[in-house]
Design a protein around this motif. Structure first.
Motif, PDB file in Angstrom:
ATOM      1  N   ARG A  56      26.756  43.180  42.600  1.00  0.00           N
ATOM      2  CA  ARG A  56      27.495  41.876  42.356  1.00  0.00           C
ATOM      3  C   ARG A  56      27.666  41.676  41.062  1.00  0.00           C
ATOM      4  NH1 ARG A  56      29.447  39.719  47.232  1.00  0.00           N
ATOM      5  NH2 ARG A  56      29.160  40.743  49.583  1.00  0.00           N
ATOM      6  N   ARG A 100      31.026  41.348  38.881  1.00  0.00           N
ATOM      7  CA  ARG A 100      32.129  40.111  37.852  1.00  0.00           C
ATOM      8  C   ARG A 100      32.326  40.525  37.405  1.00  0.00           C
ATOM      9  NH1 ARG A 100      28.754  36.116  36.530  1.00  0.00           N
ATOM     10  NH2 ARG A 100      29.664  34.148  36.142  1.00  0.00           N
ATOM     11  N   ASP A 135      34.907  42.154  35.771  1.00  0.00           N
ATOM     12  CA  ASP A 135      35.894  41.639  36.289  1.00  0.00           C
ATOM     13  C   ASP A 135      36.251  40.440  34.973  1.00  0.00           C
ATOM     14  OD1 ASP A 135      36.439  42.583  38.624  1.00  0.00           O
ATOM     15  OD2 ASP A 135      35.449  41.314  40.036  1.00  0.00           O
ATOM     16  N   GLU A 175      28.264  36.031  42.999  1.00  0.00           N
ATOM     17  CA  GLU A 175      29.369  35.495  43.526  1.00  0.00           C
ATOM     18  C   GLU A 175      30.333  35.344  44.637  1.00  0.00           C
ATOM     19  OE1 GLU A 175      30.965  32.749  39.684  1.00  0.00           O
ATOM     20  OE2 GLU A 175      32.023  34.409  40.611  1.00  0.00           O
ATOM     21  N   LYS A 214      32.438  30.294  44.248  1.00  0.00           N
ATOM     22  CA  LYS A 214      33.630  30.558  43.050  1.00  0.00           C
ATOM     23  C   LYS A 214      35.058  29.867  43.139  1.00  0.00           C
ATOM     24  CE  LYS A 214      34.879  34.785  42.976  1.00  0.00           C
ATOM     25  NZ  LYS A 214      35.214  35.838  42.519  1.00  0.00           N
TER      26      LYS A 214
END
Length: 748
Positions: A374, A378, A381, A671, A700
């Motif tokens: 994860r 993130r 991204d 997140e 988030k």
């Protein structure tokens, strides 16, 4: 146990068998009555005689089955059974044709001849002396494995532990265990100390034996490592061992001294107090300290001012960096090492993007990674660059048990000129050692993280130790950018970390508080928010977008009870929906689940396109997935861990739990669009400031705290961080004492 029954018969056929766990489904011929028998029975083969103790159960689809608790096995004695046994492939190199020839020649004595007089096998055409010896050796190996499983089964130790022991010690496993049952406690076999202690007691091994005291000391150190400690004070260790093992402290001290001489344990002295370390943690922290000390000494044109380069980057991206951000970028370019830390909204990502961009403009091969899937997603991204998990970057070797081994190490370095590690607070000592071993001493290293978050799940406190040592280059970003100031999540996170009470009455942005002072009402509200209110108002998915967090596993507001309620409401049992049960959980298709222990052996497959797949090994502590299939008869579940598809058998389910609600500790590095945090009753030591801060910074888009305002205030006021005994900080300081080379710390 009073209702247990015993059956005796011959194995007619094997329906299913797992080589990894020993779980079998077989048909047992009991006086010409075929009975389905299920349980952990190792490498049982057709034709064997079994005595099984257990209970009859009724299966909805497969009917009546006999579930085995204890079993005894013996080699077949009749010619017909021996032929079936050999024809089943029990002995490598013997198939149906040769099995028939052997039995036709030697009858009921076939197995005895194979074991004791293999030269007689040459009486059969086609069997050479060499092949006869090979058949005999294969039989002895198989018999040794069978004997080990039977021996452990007498102590009601599951076959899976026997398989691990067999993989480790082979033919000598039973002899080794008989002489010292505590070897079953070692990493890779992982039987609990109490169960090994019970075996030892039944084997007449004295309570004050050296092997017991060694195992007890190691167990205490390992248990404390599970709480984050890489070392323990000698005086505390001795006191605990005396109480736990009920032996004299002189014996404890002597064994510790002997173990340090053998380098199974290490002493480390700091602040006038002697500490004891397991070998793997001592070597990890010592190696980290030495490597960082070398990186500190190596300078990369550190007198050059890169201001003009940074000016161009600002112009190209239409960004104006703050002074402290420019300093961080400059340090990353001019030095080989940098820690970049700061809370949410302080510009870590903007600064990191500039560092990556300028590294690439210099022609450096840049790799970026994070501890969890994860966190890596993130990071990808946020930066637009391909980020991998640390384990995937280093490539896990296929090893047994919990052994941490990677393809990339000092003998097979990563092709990397600059490495960025995000969420560094989650990285433990042994994992960081592995990273450093896989990069060259000239590779630039940038560690990004938030030292105010909870430390790693594994042993160590690497990020905080490096920062607190004061000897490495550290930049701390503190100014909150204007855009981030629009978020109550960000602003309240900073208030919390500074010890300021927050306004829980505000309801107009992204941070909400709902007071519930009864456990039943708290649970009802959490369920209502997940099931109806948030999906209806904001179109959030209860599975994909919403995550319930709790400081604790136990109690009505803890994860275990919340998971039961949430599962019942979000994924209830239904006709045609398969499920399997463990002592704690029921797992069914559609459930959200989490791995609770690193397992480097779990195989997974990722489907890139219809024709292209990627395979790998390793599912790690904290990985969250969705169950996509359940096989009730084999007790297996198939789980999708964000594209990685893995099949779990019965034994592996012990390291799996429901994840509709997870602890704050398990949420590190992740997140979620929406976080629902329960803050109510429980042990005070579980309710402290940086745990609340970590929970808040997991959200988030929206954070909802459900519970007691008084408890929220208590957490903010309670700044007693969980103490971790580690040696890294002091090791670093000792190595660079008197060295005035290029360390720099900036804190604005």
């Amino acid at each position: 146990m009073e209702d247990l029954k015993t059956l005796k018969g011959e194995v007619d056929s094997i329906i299913f068998k797992s080589e990894d766990t020993g779980f079998c489904v077989l048909m047992l011929n009991c006086d010409n009555d075929l009975i389905t028998v299920v349980g952990e029975m190792g490498d049982v083969e057709e034709g064997e005689d079994l005595v099984v103790t257990g209970e009859f159960t009724s299966h909805q689809k497969f009917g009546e089955q006999f579930k085995v608790h204890i079993f005894e096995r013996s080699l077949p004695t009749t010619s017909a059974a021996i032929q079936r046994y050999l024809a089943s492939g029990a002995i490598s190199g013997v198939g149906p044709v040769l099995a028939k020839k052997l039995v036709n020649k030697f009858g009921d004595d076939t197995l005895d001849i194979i074991e004791n007089t293999p030269d007689r096998l040459t009486e059969i055409d086609g069997i050479t002396v060499k092949k006869a010896e090979k058949i005999s050796q294969e039989f002895k190996t198989t018999f040794a494995a069978r004997s080990l499983m039977s021996y452990l089964n007498k102590f009601e130790i599951e076959t899976s532990y026997g398989i691990k022991a067999w993989k480790r010690w082979g033919n000598t496993a039973e002899q080794i265990i008989k002489s010292n049952p505590y070897v079953l406690c070692i990493q890779g076999v992982d039987l609990s100390f109490s169960r090994a202690d019970a075996v030892a007691a039944k084997s007449d091994i004295p309570a004050d034996s050296e092997c017991r005291i060694k195992a007890g000391i190691t167990y205490i150190l390992r248990q404390n490592a599970d709480q984050g400690h890489t070392c323990l004070p000698l005086d505390s260790l001795v006191k605990t061992a005396v109480s736990y093992l009920d032996v004299d402290d002189k014996l404890i001290k002597k064994v510790i001294e002997d173990e340090t001489e053998e380098e199974n344990l290490y002493y480390y002295d700091k602040h006038g107090r002697r500490f004891v370390m397991l070998a793997d943690f001592y070597k990890a922290e010592d190696y980290i300290a030495r490597r960082l000390a070398i990186m500190r000494q190596i300078s990369y044109d550190n007198k050059i001012d890169f201001s003009e380069v940074i000016d161009l980057e600002e112009e190209n991206n239409g960004i104006q960096y703050e002074k402290i951000q420019r300093e961080a970028i400059n340090l990353a370019l001019s030095k080989g090492f940098l820690v970049l830390t700061g809370g949410p909204g302080t510009g870590k990502t903007t600064t990191l993007n500039a560092i990556i961009s300028l590294y690439q403009q210099q022609g450096l091969n840049v790799m970026i990674c994070a501890p969890t899937g994860r966190a890596a997603k993130r990071l990808s991204d946020l930066t637009g660059f391909d980020a991998k998990t640390i384990h995937r970057l280093l490539e896990v070797k296929h090893t047994s048990g919990d052994t941490l081994a990677f393809i990339h190490d000092e003998n097979n370095l990563l092709d990397c000129d600059a490495l960025i590690i995000d969420e560094m607070s989650m990285v433990d000592s042994c994992l960081f050692e592995a990273v450093l071993r896989a990069i060259s001493v000239t590779c630039k290293l940038v560690l990004v993280g938030d030292s105010d978050q909870l430390p790693s799940v594994g042993a160590g406190n690497v990020l905080k130790d490096i920062i607190d040592s004061g000897v490495m280059s550290v930049v701390t970003l503190k100014e909150i950018f204007r855009q981030a100031q629009e978020s109550e999540i960000v602003m309240n996170a900073h208030k919390i970390v500074n010890g300021e009470h927050i306004d829980l009455a505000s309801k107009d942005k992204d941070f909400f508080f709902m007071q519930r002072l009864e456990y039943g009402e708290l649970q009802d509200l959490v369920v209502e928010l997940c099931k109806t209110r948030l999906p209806k108002a904001y179109d959030y998915s209860p599975i994909d977008d919403i995550q319930v967090l709790s400081p604790t596993r136990k109690g009505p507001a803890g994860t275990v009870e919340l998971n039961k309620r949430l599962q019942q409401e979000l994924n209830p049992p239904a006709a045609g929906k398969s499920e399997v049960k463990t002592p704690v959980y029921t797992f069914r298709k559609g459930d959200k689940v989490m791995q609770t222990k690193n397992d480097y052996e779990i195989l997974w497959k990722k489907y890139i396109t219809e024709d292209k797949t990627e395979s790998g090994a390793g599912i790690f502590n904290g990985d969250i997935g969705i169950i996509i299939a359940v096989n009730k008869i084999l007790k297996t579940v198939t789980i999708d861990f964000e594209g990685r598809i893995a099949v779990y058998d019965k034994q592996m389910l012990d390291n799996l739990e429901l994840a509709y609600a997870i602890t704050v500790h398990k949420s590190q590095g992740s997140e979620f669009d929406v976080v629902i945090l329960t803050v109510f009753g429980g042990f005070d030591k579980l309710y402290y400031r940086n745990l609340l801060y970590t929970a808040v910074t997991r959200a988030k888009r929206m954070l909802i705290i459900v519970g007691s305002k008084k408890r929220v205030d208590f957490m903010i006021d309670n700044n007693k961080r969980t103490l971790r005994y580690t040696a890294l900080k002091n090791m670093l300081m000792e190595l660079v004492e008197g060295d005035d080379s290029g360390q720099q710390t900036l804190d604005i």
